[in-house]
Design an enzyme around this catalytic site. Sequence first.
Site: not given
Length: 135
Positions: A44, A46
């Site tokens: 979410k 990276k």
Amino acid sequence: MGKTILTVGVYDMLHIGHILLFKRAKELGDRLVVAVQDGDFIQKYKPGTSMIYTTEERMYMVSTIRYVDEVILYRDVDKDLPNFKFDVFAKGPDQTHAGFQRAVEWCLENGKEVVVIPRTEGISSTMLREYSKTR
């Protein structure tokens, strides 16, 4: 009950440096709790990060190491730390982003000891990723 040590990380490319981190952290107290970061959370924040192992596989691998007494899941270090029971927060010198800074600040404000455990020279997950590209 004794002194509980907490350390956190991703541990996707488990290596000797991680094992030595766990050994050194365990030497600080009686019980070592290792929090493994949730893979969905990593994706979410990276997007595109390539993970080799699932969250469950990483937690299982860490749990088999003799220095580790308990493995738990975490998402966001500064938000989750206050929910964990521990006396000492052991972290690496490279764990310095804003979330870790807030986590350390929370520890100091709440009577938790913070110990920085030095890296093992000559090994890192980044080095392993680079090496694997040349094979």
